[in-house]
Scaffold this active site. Structure first.
Site, PDB file in Angstrom:
ATOM      1  N   GLU A  40       0.824  -1.217   0.000  1.00 30.95           N
ATOM      2  CA  GLU A  40       0.000   0.000   0.000  1.00 30.95           C
ATOM      3  C   GLU A  40       0.854   1.262   0.000  1.00 30.95           C
ATOM      4  O   GLU A  40       1.439   1.641   1.029  1.00 30.95           O
ATOM      5  CB  GLU A  40      -0.945   0.026   1.212  1.00 30.95           C
ATOM      6  N   HIS A  98      -3.134   9.878  -1.209  1.00 29.41           N
ATOM      7  CA  HIS A  98      -3.197   8.620  -1.952  1.00 29.41           C
ATOM      8  C   HIS A  98      -3.214   8.854  -3.462  1.00 29.41           C
ATOM      9  O   HIS A  98      -2.841   7.962  -4.225  1.00 29.41           O
ATOM     10  CB  HIS A  98      -4.377   7.775  -1.469  1.00 29.41           C
ATOM     11  N   ASP A 134       3.077 -14.397  12.305  1.00 23.22           N
ATOM     12  CA  ASP A 134       2.013 -15.086  11.577  1.00 23.22           C
ATOM     13  C   ASP A 134       0.986 -14.050  11.107  1.00 23.22           C
ATOM     14  O   ASP A 134       0.269 -13.476  11.928  1.00 23.22           O
ATOM     15  CB  ASP A 134       1.358 -16.115  12.519  1.00 23.22           C
ATOM     16  N   LYS A 144      -7.067 -16.231  15.466  1.00 22.43           N
ATOM     17  CA  LYS A 144      -7.309 -15.909  14.057  1.00 22.43           C
ATOM     18  C   LYS A 144      -8.788 -15.733  13.709  1.00 22.43           C
ATOM     19  O   LYS A 144      -9.177 -15.951  12.565  1.00 22.43           O
ATOM     20  CB  LYS A 144      -6.657 -16.966  13.143  1.00 22.43           C
TER      21      LYS A 144
HETATM   22  C1  LIG Z   1       1.510  11.340   2.736  1.00 21.86           C
HETATM   23  C2  LIG Z   1       1.667  12.236   3.968  1.00 21.86           C
HETATM   24  C3  LIG Z   1       2.654  11.577   4.943  1.00 21.86           C
HETATM   25  C4  LIG Z   1       2.241  13.566   3.516  1.00 21.86           C
HETATM   26  O1  LIG Z   1       2.241  14.421   4.631  1.00 21.86           O
HETATM   27  P1  LIG Z   1       2.890  15.886   4.618  1.00 21.86           P
HETATM   28  O2  LIG Z   1       2.642  16.432   5.973  1.00 21.86           O
HETATM   29  O3  LIG Z   1       2.433  16.644   3.456  1.00 21.86           O
HETATM   30  O4  LIG Z   1       4.421  15.513   4.433  1.00 21.86           O
HETATM   31  P2  LIG Z   1       5.717  16.442   4.538  1.00 21.86           P
HETATM   32  O5  LIG Z   1       6.343  16.428   3.179  1.00 21.86           O
HETATM   33  O6  LIG Z   1       5.434  17.752   5.200  1.00 21.86           O
HETATM   34  O7  LIG Z   1       6.646  15.579   5.539  1.00 21.86           O
HETATM   35  C5  LIG Z   1       6.284  15.348   6.905  1.00 21.86           C
HETATM   36  C6  LIG Z   1       6.902  14.034   7.341  1.00 21.86           C
HETATM   37  O8  LIG Z   1       6.204  12.941   6.685  1.00 21.86           O
HETATM   38  C7  LIG Z   1       7.155  11.918   6.314  1.00 21.86           C
HETATM   39  N1  LIG Z   1       7.076  11.723   4.838  1.00 21.86           N
HETATM   40  C8  LIG Z   1       6.432  12.509   3.943  1.00 21.86           C
HETATM   41  N2  LIG Z   1       6.506  11.973   2.709  1.00 21.86           N
HETATM   42  C9  LIG Z   1       7.247  10.864   2.808  1.00 21.86           C
HETATM   43  C10 LIG Z   1       7.659   9.874   1.873  1.00 21.86           C
HETATM   44  N3  LIG Z   1       7.349   9.939   0.566  1.00 21.86           N
HETATM   45  N4  LIG Z   1       8.382   8.839   2.331  1.00 21.86           N
HETATM   46  C11 LIG Z   1       8.712   8.746   3.646  1.00 21.86           C
HETATM   47  N5  LIG Z   1       8.324   9.648   4.580  1.00 21.86           N
HETATM   48  C12 LIG Z   1       7.608  10.696   4.163  1.00 21.86           C
HETATM   49  C13 LIG Z   1       8.507  12.382   6.790  1.00 21.86           C
HETATM   50  O9  LIG Z   1       8.760  11.804   8.060  1.00 21.86           O
HETATM   51  C14 LIG Z   1       8.348  13.876   6.928  1.00 21.86           C
HETATM   52  O10 LIG Z   1       9.108  14.434   7.971  1.00 21.86           O
HETATM   53  P3  LIG Z   1      10.724  14.574   7.849  1.00 21.86           P
HETATM   54  O11 LIG Z   1      11.265  13.214   8.091  1.00 21.86           O
HETATM   55  O12 LIG Z   1      10.991  15.052   6.429  1.00 21.86           O
HETATM   56  O13 LIG Z   1      11.063  15.529   8.908  1.00 21.86           O
HETATM   57  C15 LIG Z   1       0.304  12.504   4.687  1.00 21.86           C
HETATM   58  O14 LIG Z   1      -0.593  13.163   3.831  1.00 21.86           O
HETATM   59  C16 LIG Z   1      -0.363  11.286   5.230  1.00 21.86           C
HETATM   60  O15 LIG Z   1       0.118  10.652   6.162  1.00 21.86           O
HETATM   61  N6  LIG Z   1      -1.533  10.907   4.710  1.00 21.86           N
HETATM   62  C17 LIG Z   1      -2.292   9.778   5.248  1.00 21.86           C
HETATM   63  C18 LIG Z   1      -2.005   8.537   4.485  1.00 21.86           C
HETATM   64  C19 LIG Z   1      -2.353   7.339   5.336  1.00 21.86           C
HETATM   65  O16 LIG Z   1      -2.279   7.333   6.558  1.00 21.86           O
HETATM   66  N7  LIG Z   1      -2.682   6.270   4.680  1.00 21.86           N
HETATM   67  C20 LIG Z   1      -2.887   5.050   5.455  1.00 21.86           C
HETATM   68  C21 LIG Z   1      -3.570   4.097   4.703  1.00 21.86           C
HETATM   69  S1  LIG Z   1      -5.299   4.473   4.630  1.00 21.86           S
HETATM   70  C22 LIG Z   1      -6.018   2.939   4.886  1.00 21.86           C
HETATM   71  O17 LIG Z   1      -5.450   1.955   4.474  1.00 21.86           O
HETATM   72  C23 LIG Z   1      -7.097   2.791   5.866  1.00 21.86           C
HETATM   73  C24 LIG Z   1      -8.375   3.633   5.875  1.00 21.86           C
HETATM   74  C25 LIG Z   1      -8.095   5.099   5.562  1.00 21.86           C
HETATM   75  O18 LIG Z   1      -9.373   3.141   4.985  1.00 21.86           O
HETATM   76  C26 LIG Z   1      -8.838   3.432   7.337  1.00 21.86           C
HETATM   77  C27 LIG Z   1      -9.942   4.353   7.768  1.00 21.86           C
HETATM   78  O19 LIG Z   1     -11.146   4.027   7.539  1.00 21.86           O
HETATM   79  O20 LIG Z   1      -9.609   5.370   8.386  1.00 21.86           O
HETATM   80  N1  LIG Z   2      -0.174 -25.223  16.469  1.00 24.70           N
HETATM   81  C1  LIG Z   2      -1.082 -24.306  16.267  1.00 24.70           C
HETATM   82  O1  LIG Z   2      -2.259 -24.492  16.622  1.00 24.70           O
HETATM   83  C2  LIG Z   2      -0.752 -23.025  15.632  1.00 24.70           C
HETATM   84  C3  LIG Z   2       0.511 -22.792  15.148  1.00 24.70           C
HETATM   85  N2  LIG Z   2       0.839 -21.591  14.601  1.00 24.70           N
HETATM   86  C4  LIG Z   2       2.204 -21.458  14.138  1.00 24.70           C
HETATM   87  O2  LIG Z   2       3.014 -21.641  15.293  1.00 24.70           O
HETATM   88  C5  LIG Z   2       4.281 -21.082  15.044  1.00 24.70           C
HETATM   89  C6  LIG Z   2       4.703 -20.339  16.268  1.00 24.70           C
HETATM   90  O3  LIG Z   2       4.656 -21.218  17.365  1.00 24.70           O
HETATM   91  P1  LIG Z   2       5.733 -21.069  18.496  1.00 24.70           P
HETATM   92  O4  LIG Z   2       5.346 -22.006  19.576  1.00 24.70           O
HETATM   93  O5  LIG Z   2       5.914 -19.633  18.837  1.00 24.70           O
HETATM   94  O6  LIG Z   2       7.071 -21.427  17.754  1.00 24.70           O
HETATM   95  P2  LIG Z   2       7.825 -22.816  17.515  1.00 24.70           P
HETATM   96  O7  LIG Z   2       6.897 -23.936  17.336  1.00 24.70           O
HETATM   97  O8  LIG Z   2       8.813 -22.539  16.443  1.00 24.70           O
HETATM   98  O9  LIG Z   2       8.525 -23.083  18.932  1.00 24.70           O
HETATM   99  C7  LIG Z   2       9.333 -22.177  19.527  1.00 24.70           C
HETATM  100  C8  LIG Z   2      10.217 -22.943  20.515  1.00 24.70           C
HETATM  101  O10 LIG Z   2      11.445 -22.256  20.650  1.00 24.70           O
HETATM  102  C9  LIG Z   2      12.037 -22.664  21.861  1.00 24.70           C
HETATM  103  N3  LIG Z   2      12.709 -21.492  22.454  1.00 24.70           N
HETATM  104  C10 LIG Z   2      14.043 -21.263  22.393  1.00 24.70           C
HETATM  105  N4  LIG Z   2      14.360 -20.109  22.998  1.00 24.70           N
HETATM  106  C11 LIG Z   2      13.196 -19.596  23.461  1.00 24.70           C
HETATM  107  C12 LIG Z   2      12.868 -18.403  24.158  1.00 24.70           C
HETATM  108  N5  LIG Z   2      13.786 -17.502  24.505  1.00 24.70           N
HETATM  109  N6  LIG Z   2      11.567 -18.171  24.463  1.00 24.70           N
HETATM  110  C13 LIG Z   2      10.613 -19.053  24.123  1.00 24.70           C
HETATM  111  N7  LIG Z   2      10.863 -20.200  23.465  1.00 24.70           N
HETATM  112  C14 LIG Z   2      12.147 -20.470  23.119  1.00 24.70           C
HETATM  113  C15 LIG Z   2      10.918 -23.193  22.758  1.00 24.70           C
HETATM  114  O11 LIG Z   2      11.184 -24.574  22.960  1.00 24.70           O
HETATM  115  P3  LIG Z   2      10.731 -25.317  24.303  1.00 24.70           P
HETATM  116  O12 LIG Z   2       9.230 -25.266  24.302  1.00 24.70           O
HETATM  117  O13 LIG Z   2      11.269 -26.661  24.116  1.00 24.70           O
HETATM  118  O14 LIG Z   2      11.287 -24.553  25.454  1.00 24.70           O
HETATM  119  C16 LIG Z   2       9.663 -22.969  21.915  1.00 24.70           C
HETATM  120  O15 LIG Z   2       8.682 -23.947  22.100  1.00 24.70           O
HETATM  121  C17 LIG Z   2       4.147 -20.178  13.855  1.00 24.70           C
HETATM  122  O16 LIG Z   2       4.760 -20.781  12.737  1.00 24.70           O
HETATM  123  C18 LIG Z   2       2.655 -20.106  13.642  1.00 24.70           C
HETATM  124  O17 LIG Z   2       2.323 -19.876  12.297  1.00 24.70           O
HETATM  125  C19 LIG Z   2      -0.052 -20.561  14.569  1.00 24.70           C
HETATM  126  C20 LIG Z   2      -1.318 -20.729  15.069  1.00 24.70           C
HETATM  127  C21 LIG Z   2      -1.782 -21.983  15.549  1.00 24.70           C
END
Ligand SMILES: CC(C)(COP(=O)([O-])OP(=O)([O-])OC[C@H]1O[C@@H](n2cnc3c(N)ncnc32)[C@H](O)[C@@H]1OP(=O)([O-])[O-])[C@@H](O)C(=O)NCCC(=O)NCCSC(=O)C[C@@](C)(O)CC(=O)[O-]
Ligand SMILES: NC(=O)C1=CN([C@@H]2O[C@H](COP(=O)(O)OP(=O)(O)OC[C@H]3O[C@@H](n4cnc5c(N)ncnc54)[C@H](OP(=O)(O)O)[C@@H]3O)[C@@H](O)[C@H]2O)C=CC1
Length: 403
Positions: free
Chosen positions: A99, A398, A303, A228
């Protein structure tokens, strides 16, 4: 030497199943053979899918029937200062998305937070849950099972914890619906997201429940976990990490970076995120937490299906002495820095950008830090989008960046 063409031919002749190729060749050749087959049977050109930059064998525990990789563009936002319980300092957050305008927006929020001195973040609760469902004869028997579970949590803990060296059973909460008994097991899974760990441990505990009570296990996951699927229980009780972040931004900073006023952002938040979400019957009272959560999940090996509960967030905004206070609380952010997709090469590299790859010291601290930084990234996204809505910049942003 077995070639991809040989393997594809054997699949075509019915001699081998599509999933059996790794038994006859290395993982890269097996993936290539599947592409050869698919390209011959469809109109598809899979040359880009096949141009992946890691050994297919590295993905062995992450995917079956591999043909290549879906390459999602990855960018980075920040740096952003986080003062957390497990994180402290300036962080760059890698995000993968398709996006346009999303990273620009989150980056703008990060710039505002950085210039405001940083955000505070805390993990408030950590508990991965698994809730099996058991069949009993009637509600009398259900009550008997619940009493046994309450009196014998220690026995269940012993059985569950025997399966893991890291996981700790925090508690078991029973729920009854007629002749069904649900036991919601909650674990501290340290640095693992913990779904496999919790599932394996709960299986062992269920065997004890079945041996000691009249309950019969019907399904190891009874949907009260709830994994999930959108579910109020996760919003109320939490699941994975419950994590919150907040920040105060001066009026001048809001004007300079977000191009609006604290009052306009507060009003947009109230009418959109609170009133609008309530009217919609939403679980999440936020603008686009899902955008940041899933982009972080894709980049960092989490995940992606768990964005369902990961985006279960409430955003609040207030005007305080003319300045802006904003917070985001994510009730159920399921993240890990070991296991699952975190071991894949690109995701592992991205985790190292945050300095949280692998197990933390103490265990759990890396996953806590990851949760805190994602919460701050989410806060940044909320601030920027609310700012854009309040100043009528969403559509123009956008038009320029997202298409
Ligand atoms: C597009 C902006 C950021 C412009 O915003 P602006 O204020 O015109 O930007 P600017 O040129 O004045 O710059 C301000 C800062 O923005 C950053 N920035 C600015 N441009 C860039 C760029 N190209 N790449 C990386 N960073 C950028 C950058 O950090 C910059 O600061 P600086 O670092 O320069 O001090 C602003 O208009 C904005 O944030 N718009 C909103 C867009 C948005 O949030 N989209 C999210 C997805 S929408 C969606 O998926 C969900 C939705 C909407 O349906 C959910 C709902 O129902 O609400
Ligand atoms: N089975 C299911 O129903 C589901 C599975 N998943 C999947 O499960 C996976 C994640 O499961 P998850 O259990 O996190 O991972 P893993 O199955 O990869 O197991 C992680 C293992 O790492 C070991 N480990 C080593 N160091 C650490 C530490 N510092 N902290 C904790 N554990 C450590 C532990 O072994 P030990 O236990 O021997 O100590 C732990 O069980 C993902 O791939 C996800 O997509 C997602 C949803 C449902």
């Amino acid at each position: 030497m077995t070639t991809a063409e040989d393997l594809a031919e054997r699949v075509r002749e019915g001699d081998l199943g599509l999933h059996e190729l790794e038994q006859h060749a290395d993982a890269d050749v097996a993936a290539e053979a599947r592409r050869v087959l698919l390209e011959a049977e469809t109109e598809a050109d899979l040359s880009t899918v096949g141009a992946y930059a890691f050994d297919a064998a590295d993905a062995d525990s992450n995917v079956e029937n591999m043909i290549g990789a879906a390459q999602v563009p990855m960018g980075v936002v920040g740096p952003v200062r986080v003062e957390g319980g497990a994180s402290s300092g300036e962080y760059y957050l890698p995000l993968a998305t398709t996006e346009g305008a999303l990273l620009a927006s989150v980056n703008r929020g990060c710039a505002a937070i950085r210039r405001g001195g940083g955000a505070t973040a805390r993990v408030l609760k950590s508990a991965m849950t698994r809730a099996p469902v058991f069949r009993v004869a009637d509600v009398g028997e259900a009550s008997e099972v619940v009493s046994w579970v309450r009196a014998n949590e220690g026995t269940l803990r012993e059985a569950a914890e025997a399966t893991t060296s890291h996981g700790e059973l925090r508690g078991v909460t029973p729920y009854v619906v007629g002749d069904s008994v649900f036991l919601r097991f909650a674990y501290d899974t340290k640095d693992a997201m913990g779904m496999n760990m919790a599932t394996i441990a709960t299986q062992a505990a269920c065997e004890v429940v079945e041996a000691e009570t009249p309950a019969s296990l019907v399904a190891l996951s009874g949907n009260l976990c709830a994994d999930k699927k959108p579910a109020a229980i996760n919003a109320v009780e939490g699941r994975g990490r419950t994590v919150a972040a907040d920040v105060v931004l001066s009026r001048d900073l809001v004007a300079d970076v977000l191009k609006t006023t604290p009052e306009a952002i507060a009003e947009a938040n109230t009418r959109k995120n609170l009133v609008g979400s309530a009217k919609a019957g939403a679980l999440g009272f936020n603008a686009h937490a899902a955008n940041v959560v899933v982009a972080a999940f894709l980049a960092l090996g989490q995940d992606p299906a768990q964005v369902v509960e990961g985006s279960n967030a409430i955003t609040t905004v207030d005007v305080r002495d003319g300045d802006l206070y904003a917070s985001v609380t994510l009730a159920s952010l399921e993240v890990g820095t070991v296991g699952g997709g975190t071991r894949l090469p690109t995701q592992s590299e991205a985790l190292s950008v945050l300095g949280v790859r692998g197990g933390g010291d103490p265990p759990g601290s890396n996953a806590d830090a990851l949760a805190e930084v994602i919460a701050v990234g989410t806060l940044a996204g909320e601030l920027s989008l609310l700012g854009a809505l309040a100043s009528s910049h969403l559509a123009s942003a956008h038009e320029q960046l997202g298409r």
